[in-house]
Write a protein that holds these residues in place. Structure first.
Motif, PDB file in Angstrom:
ATOM      1  N   THR A 181       0.813  -1.208   0.000  1.00 57.13           N
ATOM      2  CA  THR A 181       0.000   0.000   0.000  1.00 57.13           C
ATOM      3  C   THR A 181       0.848   1.260   0.000  1.00 57.13           C
ATOM      4  OG1 THR A 181      -1.669  -1.208   1.227  1.00 57.13           O
ATOM      5  CG2 THR A 181      -1.850   1.189   1.251  1.00 57.13           C
ATOM      6  N   TRP A 182       2.051   1.167   0.552  1.00 59.39           N
ATOM      7  CA  TRP A 182       2.903   2.336   0.700  1.00 59.39           C
ATOM      8  C   TRP A 182       3.930   2.476  -0.412  1.00 59.39           C
ATOM      9  CZ3 TRP A 182       0.902  -0.303   4.855  1.00 59.39           C
ATOM     10  CH2 TRP A 182       0.136   0.457   5.729  1.00 59.39           C
ATOM     11  N   GLY A 183       3.964   1.557  -1.367  1.00 63.97           N
ATOM     12  CA  GLY A 183       4.899   1.692  -2.475  1.00 63.97           C
ATOM     13  C   GLY A 183       5.681   0.420  -2.733  1.00 63.97           C
ATOM     14  N   TRP A 184       6.786   0.576  -3.449  1.00 64.75           N
ATOM     15  CA  TRP A 184       7.622  -0.559  -3.832  1.00 64.75           C
ATOM     16  C   TRP A 184       8.667  -0.849  -2.776  1.00 64.75           C
ATOM     17  CZ3 TRP A 184       6.297  -3.801  -7.431  1.00 64.75           C
ATOM     18  CH2 TRP A 184       5.451  -3.377  -8.438  1.00 64.75           C
ATOM     19  N   ILE A 185       8.949  -2.133  -2.591  1.00 70.80           N
ATOM     20  CA  ILE A 185       9.953  -2.599  -1.644  1.00 70.80           C
ATOM     21  C   ILE A 185      10.925  -3.485  -2.421  1.00 70.80           C
ATOM     22  CG2 ILE A 185      10.390  -3.966   0.426  1.00 70.80           C
ATOM     23  CD1 ILE A 185       7.453  -3.442   1.205  1.00 70.80           C
ATOM     24  N   LEU A 186      12.198  -3.299  -2.176  1.00 72.29           N
ATOM     25  CA  LEU A 186      13.217  -4.173  -2.732  1.00 72.29           C
ATOM     26  C   LEU A 186      13.698  -5.080  -1.603  1.00 72.29           C
ATOM     27  CD1 LEU A 186      14.988  -4.989  -5.129  1.00 72.29           C
ATOM     28  CD2 LEU A 186      16.616  -3.237  -4.413  1.00 72.29           C
ATOM     29  N   LEU A 187      13.525  -6.389  -1.767  1.00 69.87           N
ATOM     30  CA  LEU A 187      13.913  -7.371  -0.754  1.00 69.87           C
ATOM     31  C   LEU A 187      15.210  -8.043  -1.164  1.00 69.87           C
ATOM     32  CD1 LEU A 187      10.464  -9.150  -0.350  1.00 69.87           C
ATOM     33  CD2 LEU A 187      11.418  -7.381   1.118  1.00 69.87           C
ATOM     34  N   LEU A 188      16.079  -8.266  -0.208  1.00 75.75           N
ATOM     35  CA  LEU A 188      17.286  -9.047  -0.411  1.00 75.75           C
ATOM     36  C   LEU A 188      17.151 -10.300   0.437  1.00 75.75           C
ATOM     37  CD1 LEU A 188      20.175  -9.457  -1.501  1.00 75.75           C
ATOM     38  CD2 LEU A 188      20.988  -8.192   0.508  1.00 75.75           C
ATOM     39  N   VAL A 189      17.208 -11.465  -0.223  1.00 73.03           N
ATOM     40  CA  VAL A 189      17.085 -12.729   0.497  1.00 73.03           C
ATOM     41  C   VAL A 189      18.296 -13.608   0.228  1.00 73.03           C
ATOM     42  CG1 VAL A 189      14.557 -12.692   0.530  1.00 73.03           C
ATOM     43  CG2 VAL A 189      15.741 -13.844  -1.328  1.00 73.03           C
ATOM     44  N   ALA A 190      18.653 -14.366   1.242  1.00 70.97           N
ATOM     45  CA  ALA A 190      19.703 -15.373   1.116  1.00 70.97           C
ATOM     46  C   ALA A 190      19.011 -16.709   0.874  1.00 70.97           C
ATOM     47  CB  ALA A 190      20.532 -15.432   2.399  1.00 70.97           C
ATOM     48  N   VAL A 191      19.465 -17.433  -0.129  1.00 69.25           N
ATOM     49  CA  VAL A 191      18.913 -18.763  -0.414  1.00 69.25           C
ATOM     50  C   VAL A 191      19.795 -19.781   0.290  1.00 69.25           C
ATOM     51  CG1 VAL A 191      18.317 -20.421  -2.206  1.00 69.25           C
ATOM     52  CG2 VAL A 191      18.043 -17.961  -2.638  1.00 69.25           C
ATOM     53  N   LEU A 192      19.190 -20.502   1.241  1.00 73.14           N
ATOM     54  CA  LEU A 192      19.925 -21.488   2.025  1.00 73.14           C
ATOM     55  C   LEU A 192      19.800 -22.858   1.382  1.00 73.14           C
ATOM     56  CD1 LEU A 192      18.923 -20.370   5.624  1.00 73.14           C
ATOM     57  CD2 LEU A 192      20.845 -19.607   4.221  1.00 73.14           C
ATOM     58  N   PRO A 193      20.859 -23.662   1.421  1.00 71.59           N
ATOM     59  CA  PRO A 193      20.820 -24.978   0.779  1.00 71.59           C
ATOM     60  C   PRO A 193      19.911 -25.938   1.529  1.00 71.59           C
ATOM     61  CG  PRO A 193      22.832 -24.738   2.032  1.00 71.59           C
ATOM     62  CD  PRO A 193      22.123 -23.412   2.103  1.00 71.59           C
ATOM     63  N   GLY A 194      19.527 -26.958   0.821  1.00 75.22           N
ATOM     64  CA  GLY A 194      18.695 -27.997   1.402  1.00 75.22           C
ATOM     65  C   GLY A 194      17.874 -28.644   0.312  1.00 75.22           C
ATOM     66  N   PRO A 195      17.093 -29.667   0.671  1.00 73.74           N
ATOM     67  CA  PRO A 195      16.280 -30.345  -0.335  1.00 73.74           C
ATOM     68  C   PRO A 195      15.322 -29.369  -1.030  1.00 73.74           C
ATOM     69  CG  PRO A 195      15.906 -31.287   1.860  1.00 73.74           C
ATOM     70  CD  PRO A 195      16.938 -30.223   1.994  1.00 73.74           C
ATOM     71  N   GLU A 196      14.797 -28.443  -0.275  1.00 78.02           N
ATOM     72  CA  GLU A 196      13.981 -27.369  -0.834  1.00 78.02           C
ATOM     73  C   GLU A 196      14.644 -26.071  -0.392  1.00 78.02           C
ATOM     74  OE1 GLU A 196       9.824 -27.640   0.078  1.00 78.02           O
ATOM     75  OE2 GLU A 196       9.887 -29.817   0.002  1.00 78.02           O
ATOM     76  N   PRO A 197      15.361 -25.408  -1.307  1.00 78.23           N
ATOM     77  CA  PRO A 197      16.061 -24.171  -0.903  1.00 78.23           C
ATOM     78  C   PRO A 197      15.097 -23.196  -0.238  1.00 78.23           C
ATOM     79  CG  PRO A 197      16.662 -24.807  -3.124  1.00 78.23           C
ATOM     80  CD  PRO A 197      15.539 -25.715  -2.705  1.00 78.23           C
ATOM     81  N   ARG A 198      15.540 -22.680   0.911  1.00 74.67           N
ATOM     82  CA  ARG A 198      14.688 -21.776   1.683  1.00 74.67           C
ATOM     83  C   ARG A 198      15.269 -20.373   1.670  1.00 74.67           C
ATOM     84  NH1 ARG A 198      14.707 -25.350   6.848  1.00 74.67           N
ATOM     85  NH2 ARG A 198      16.296 -23.805   7.200  1.00 74.67           N
ATOM     86  N   PRO A 199      14.442 -19.399   1.317  1.00 76.73           N
ATOM     87  CA  PRO A 199      14.935 -18.021   1.370  1.00 76.73           C
ATOM     88  C   PRO A 199      14.882 -17.482   2.798  1.00 76.73           C
ATOM     89  CG  PRO A 199      12.714 -18.059   0.483  1.00 76.73           C
ATOM     90  CD  PRO A 199      13.115 -19.488   0.719  1.00 76.73           C
ATOM     91  N   HIS A 200      15.839 -16.635   3.118  1.00 73.86           N
ATOM     92  CA  HIS A 200      15.888 -15.972   4.422  1.00 73.86           C
ATOM     93  C   HIS A 200      16.067 -14.478   4.153  1.00 73.86           C
ATOM     94  CE1 HIS A 200      16.778 -15.384   8.670  1.00 73.86           C
ATOM     95  NE2 HIS A 200      17.677 -14.524   8.253  1.00 73.86           N
ATOM     96  N   ARG A 201      15.105 -13.671   4.577  1.00 73.50           N
ATOM     97  CA  ARG A 201      15.154 -12.235   4.305  1.00 73.50           C
ATOM     98  C   ARG A 201      16.296 -11.597   5.082  1.00 73.50           C
ATOM     99  NH1 ARG A 201       9.986  -8.403   4.776  1.00 73.50           N
ATOM    100  NH2 ARG A 201       9.310  -9.875   3.200  1.00 73.50           N
ATOM    101  N   LEU A 202      17.146 -10.887   4.355  1.00 70.41           N
ATOM    102  CA  LEU A 202      18.266 -10.182   4.971  1.00 70.41           C
ATOM    103  C   LEU A 202      17.983  -8.701   5.145  1.00 70.41           C
ATOM    104  CD1 LEU A 202      21.279 -11.734   3.037  1.00 70.41           C
ATOM    105  CD2 LEU A 202      20.580 -12.205   5.392  1.00 70.41           C
ATOM    106  N   ALA A 203      17.352  -8.092   4.136  1.00 69.62           N
ATOM    107  CA  ALA A 203      17.143  -6.644   4.183  1.00 69.62           C
ATOM    108  C   ALA A 203      15.985  -6.265   3.281  1.00 69.62           C
ATOM    109  CB  ALA A 203      18.405  -5.913   3.722  1.00 69.62           C
ATOM    110  N   GLN A 204      15.481  -5.075   3.506  1.00 63.35           N
ATOM    111  CA  GLN A 204      14.488  -4.508   2.605  1.00 63.35           C
ATOM    112  C   GLN A 204      14.670  -3.004   2.558  1.00 63.35           C
ATOM    113  OE1 GLN A 204      10.749  -5.718   4.444  1.00 63.35           O
ATOM    114  NE2 GLN A 204      10.291  -3.584   4.879  1.00 63.35           N
ATOM    115  N   TRP A 205      14.400  -2.465   1.409  1.00 58.67           N
ATOM    116  CA  TRP A 205      14.455  -1.023   1.190  1.00 58.67           C
ATOM    117  C   TRP A 205      13.135  -0.605   0.586  1.00 58.67           C
ATOM    118  CZ3 TRP A 205      18.350  -4.429  -0.077  1.00 58.67           C
ATOM    119  CH2 TRP A 205      19.588  -4.221   0.537  1.00 58.67           C
TER     120      TRP A 205
END
Length: 160
Positions: free
Chosen positions: A99-123
């Motif tokens: 609702t407030w505009g655009w967000i740029l997310l930075l995620v780390a993809v962690l290894p595993g059978p199903e790669p899981r993203p982990h949010r590191l930062a947002q702007w």
């Protein structure tokens, strides 16, 4: 009630609700603040757009009390990565809108059978060059690939 009259909505809320809404605004929890207004017991239930407008006004009024945004420099993000349960295999940038505009997310993809993203930062509504440069520098430091949108910002999403 219209978006031009958030003060009328504020006046209609109980002091307990006002305190709760301001506490959420100060913690930068916009959605929880909107929810607090919507669930305040006012009848008819306040319009979502009116609630969003009121939260925006409260953010302006309380600007000097808002919790600082998390640091998003390369050293801080590298320290955040160091405490993850596994070393990331990649970094990804993703555009998201709210609702407030655009967000740029930075995620780390962690290894595993199903790669899981982990949010590191947002702007949010930032000058995109700085977050992109930070993400590239972090990926270089970690020796992992960086994928995601380029330097064109969210405009590329609107065109597609």
């Amino acid at each position: 009630m219209t978006n031009d009259e958030p003060h009328e909505l504020w006046a209609a809320l109980t002091w307990e609700t006002r305190e709760r809404v301001d506490a959420e605004v100060i913690r930068r929890r916009r959605l929880m603040a909107v929810l607090g207004i919507r669930e305040s017991g006012l009848l008819p239930k306040p319009d979502l757009n009116d609630c969003v407008a009121l939260v925006g006004v409260r953010e302006e009024i309380l600007a000097d009390r808002l919790v600082p945004l998390p640091r998003t420099d390369v050293d801080t993000l590298a320290a955040d990565v160091a405490v993850l349960p596994r070393r990331p295999v990649a970094l990804e940038l993703e555009w998201d809108g709210d609702t407030w505009g655009w967000i740029l997310l930075l995620v780390a993809v962690l290894p595993g059978p199903e790669p899981r993203p982990h949010r590191l930062a947002q702007w949010q509504e930032a000058a995109w060059e700085e977050p992109l440069a930070t993400a590239r520098a972090l990926a270089d430091r970690l020796g992992v690939p960086l994928s995601g949108p380029g330097d064109d910002g969210p405009a590329g999403l609107r065109a597609g």
